[in-house]
Scaffold this motif. Structure first.
Motif, PDB file in Angstrom:
ATOM      1  N   ARG A 205       0.798  -1.228  -0.223  1.00 54.48           N
ATOM      2  CA  ARG A 205       0.031  -0.114   0.243  1.00 54.48           C
ATOM      3  C   ARG A 205       0.817   1.239   0.127  1.00 54.48           C
ATOM      4  O   ARG A 205       0.428   2.381   0.452  1.00 54.48           O
ATOM      5  N   ASN A 206       1.977   1.276  -0.535  1.00 54.67           N
ATOM      6  CA  ASN A 206       2.849   2.388  -0.700  1.00 54.67           C
ATOM      7  C   ASN A 206       2.612   2.865  -2.189  1.00 54.67           C
ATOM      8  O   ASN A 206       2.159   2.271  -2.975  1.00 54.67           O
ATOM      9  N   GLU A 207       2.256   4.320  -1.947  1.00 55.18           N
ATOM     10  CA  GLU A 207       1.983   4.958  -3.154  1.00 55.18           C
ATOM     11  C   GLU A 207       2.893   5.970  -3.713  1.00 55.18           C
ATOM     12  O   GLU A 207       3.297   6.936  -3.149  1.00 55.18           O
ATOM     13  N   ASN A 208       3.353   5.927  -5.226  1.00 57.76           N
ATOM     14  CA  ASN A 208       3.925   6.722  -5.758  1.00 57.76           C
ATOM     15  C   ASN A 208       3.401   7.274  -7.252  1.00 57.76           C
ATOM     16  O   ASN A 208       3.107   6.213  -7.880  1.00 57.76           O
ATOM     17  N   THR A 209       3.401   8.616  -7.527  1.00 56.83           N
ATOM     18  CA  THR A 209       2.966   8.759  -8.998  1.00 56.83           C
ATOM     19  C   THR A 209       4.086   8.830  -9.923  1.00 56.83           C
ATOM     20  O   THR A 209       3.955   8.465 -11.160  1.00 56.83           O
ATOM     21  N   GLY A 210       5.410   8.385  -9.341  1.00 54.83           N
ATOM     22  CA  GLY A 210       6.379   8.246 -10.447  1.00 54.83           C
ATOM     23  C   GLY A 210       7.112   6.840 -10.326  1.00 54.83           C
ATOM     24  O   GLY A 210       6.121   5.952 -10.203  1.00 54.83           O
ATOM     25  N   ALA A 211       8.219   6.475 -10.369  1.00 51.91           N
ATOM     26  CA  ALA A 211       8.810   5.263 -10.452  1.00 51.91           C
ATOM     27  C   ALA A 211       9.100   4.640  -9.083  1.00 51.91           C
ATOM     28  O   ALA A 211       9.666   5.350  -7.952  1.00 51.91           O
ATOM     29  N   GLY A 212       8.628   3.397  -8.832  1.00 48.63           N
ATOM     30  CA  GLY A 212       8.958   2.738  -7.709  1.00 48.63           C
ATOM     31  C   GLY A 212       7.961   3.030  -6.602  1.00 48.63           C
ATOM     32  O   GLY A 212       8.191   4.034  -5.913  1.00 48.63           O
ATOM     33  N   GLY A 213       6.929   2.165  -6.535  1.00 55.02           N
ATOM     34  CA  GLY A 213       5.744   2.301  -5.368  1.00 55.02           C
ATOM     35  C   GLY A 213       6.192   1.587  -4.201  1.00 55.02           C
ATOM     36  O   GLY A 213       6.482   2.219  -3.055  1.00 55.02           O
ATOM     37  N   ALA A 214       6.793   0.421  -4.321  1.00 58.49           N
ATOM     38  CA  ALA A 214       7.408  -0.459  -3.171  1.00 58.49           C
ATOM     39  C   ALA A 214       8.838  -0.028  -2.904  1.00 58.49           C
ATOM     40  O   ALA A 214       9.062   0.303  -1.829  1.00 58.49           O
ATOM     41  N   MET A 215       9.586   0.299  -3.901  1.00 57.55           N
ATOM     42  CA  MET A 215      11.178   0.230  -3.690  1.00 57.55           C
ATOM     43  C   MET A 215      11.635   0.662  -4.981  1.00 57.55           C
ATOM     44  O   MET A 215      11.214   0.499  -6.038  1.00 57.55           O
TER      45      MET A 215
END
Length: 340
Positions: free
Chosen positions: A320-330
């Motif tokens: 459930r990590n959220e990122n609009t760019g590269a790499g949500g989890a890591m």
């Protein structure tokens, strides 16, 4: 450590040998302990990582609270560990004291009940008092560790579970390479200022783990029976949270969250910890040799973890990590090894 010989690369004796709180490891070629016509006595000692085999004993063996990793030393007492798993001895290093030493790994820590510790040998190779925790460790060195428990009400010195630091920042401020930090269940916030003893609301503050420090969560409040075996991260969650106002709803209300919850340095171990709700990242750091085990990195607003360098991650969850760019989890700028 590091000796070689045709026979008895560590100790070769034509008479009796007695070991008390000794560490014999990484000696090549011959047996690490070899006796010819002499009895062998061992208390609280570890023999491991042989080039050939740990022991060849021509005589009787009497032992207690002793450990070998290949089953050749005749350690048969109920308190012994014979043919045990990797004792996880640290490398030979300057850990304080007059000589280089090797810190014990988890299988050797707190294995001798305090009432059974040796009655006269009460200091370790560095001059530190035994025990450092609730029980004595096997080997030449007592592992230095600090205790953190949000529910503690003692002296707040970090020297025992009863006098544990209430805030994790207090422990990290004094921890040094080779030490462990044991953390009881609870939620810990990074905005605590050790100088003022206040939570400041400063979102730029992080839990910065010094190089070579091992951090273990999942202990019950009060430490249970005081040993490492009391630990159960699935039952006693240790949470490092960026939600300073305790008002996050999903990924909303996060503007006042800690930017980066945890920053790691070289050769850090993070085990049994939940890292959540960072605004920029849950975990960050430019570091090599980092090990994550049984870690949950979740609900971070930008990315779960962003690191440069190298790390290994075992049995962990990023969710459930959220990122609009590269790499949500890591987002890794280096080398990563994922195991299970």
């Amino acid at each position: 450590t590091g000796n070689t010989g045709g026979i008895g690369s560590g100790v070769y004796s034509r008479g009796p040998v007695e070991l008390v709180y000794s560490t014999i490891a990484d000696n090549g070629n011959g047996k690490q302990v070899q006796t010819l016509g002499g009895d062998f006595t061992s208390f609280g000692s570890v023999i491991a990582y042989a080039g050939s085999s740990d022991c060849l004993i021509d005589g009787s063996t009497t032992s207690s609270y002793s450990y070998d990793d290949d089953g050749t030393c005749g350690f048969v007492d109920a308190t012994d560990v014979s043919n045990g798993p990797d004792p996880q001895l640290a490398a030979l290093a300057d850990n304080g004291g007059a000589t280089l030493t090797r810190f014990p790994g988890v299988p050797l820590v707190d294995q001798i009940p305090s009432a059974a510790c040796h009655p006269t040998e009460t200091i370790d190779q560095r001059g530190a008092v035994r025990p450092q925790g609730e029980a004595c460790d096997i080997g030449a060195v007592e592992l230095m560790r600090l205790y953190v428990d949000a529910s503690a009400s003692g002296a707040n010195t970090g020297t025992s579970w009863s006098d544990a630091f209430v805030e994790l920042q207090d422990a990290l401020a004094v921890a040094s390479s080779g030490e462990q930090v044991w953390i009881a269940e609870g939620t810990y916030l990074a905005d605590f200022d050790v100088g003022t003893d206040l939570h400041t609301g400063d979102t730029s503050m992080s839990f910065v783990i010094p190089a070579g420090v091992e951090v273990y969560g999942g202990f019950p409040a009060g430490g249970g029976d005081g040993t490492f075996d009391a630990r159960d991260p699935s039952s006693y969650a240790t949470v490092l949270s960026g939600d300073l106002s305790d008002d996050d709803v999903g990924h909303t209300n996060t503007a006042d969250n800690t930017l980066i919850v945890v920053i790691v340095n070289d050769d850090v171990v993070v085990d049994g910890i939940v890292v959540e709700r960072g605004f920029t990242a849950g975990v960050d750091g430019t570091a090599d040799g980092v090990v994550y085990r049984n870690v949950s990195i979740s609900d971070n607003h930008d990315v779960g973890m962003e690191t440069s360098g190298s790390f290994t991650m075992h049995d962990s969850v990023l969710a459930r990590n959220e990122n609009t760019g590269a790499g949500g989890a890591m987002y890794v700028h280096g080398e990563v090894t994922l195991v299970r």
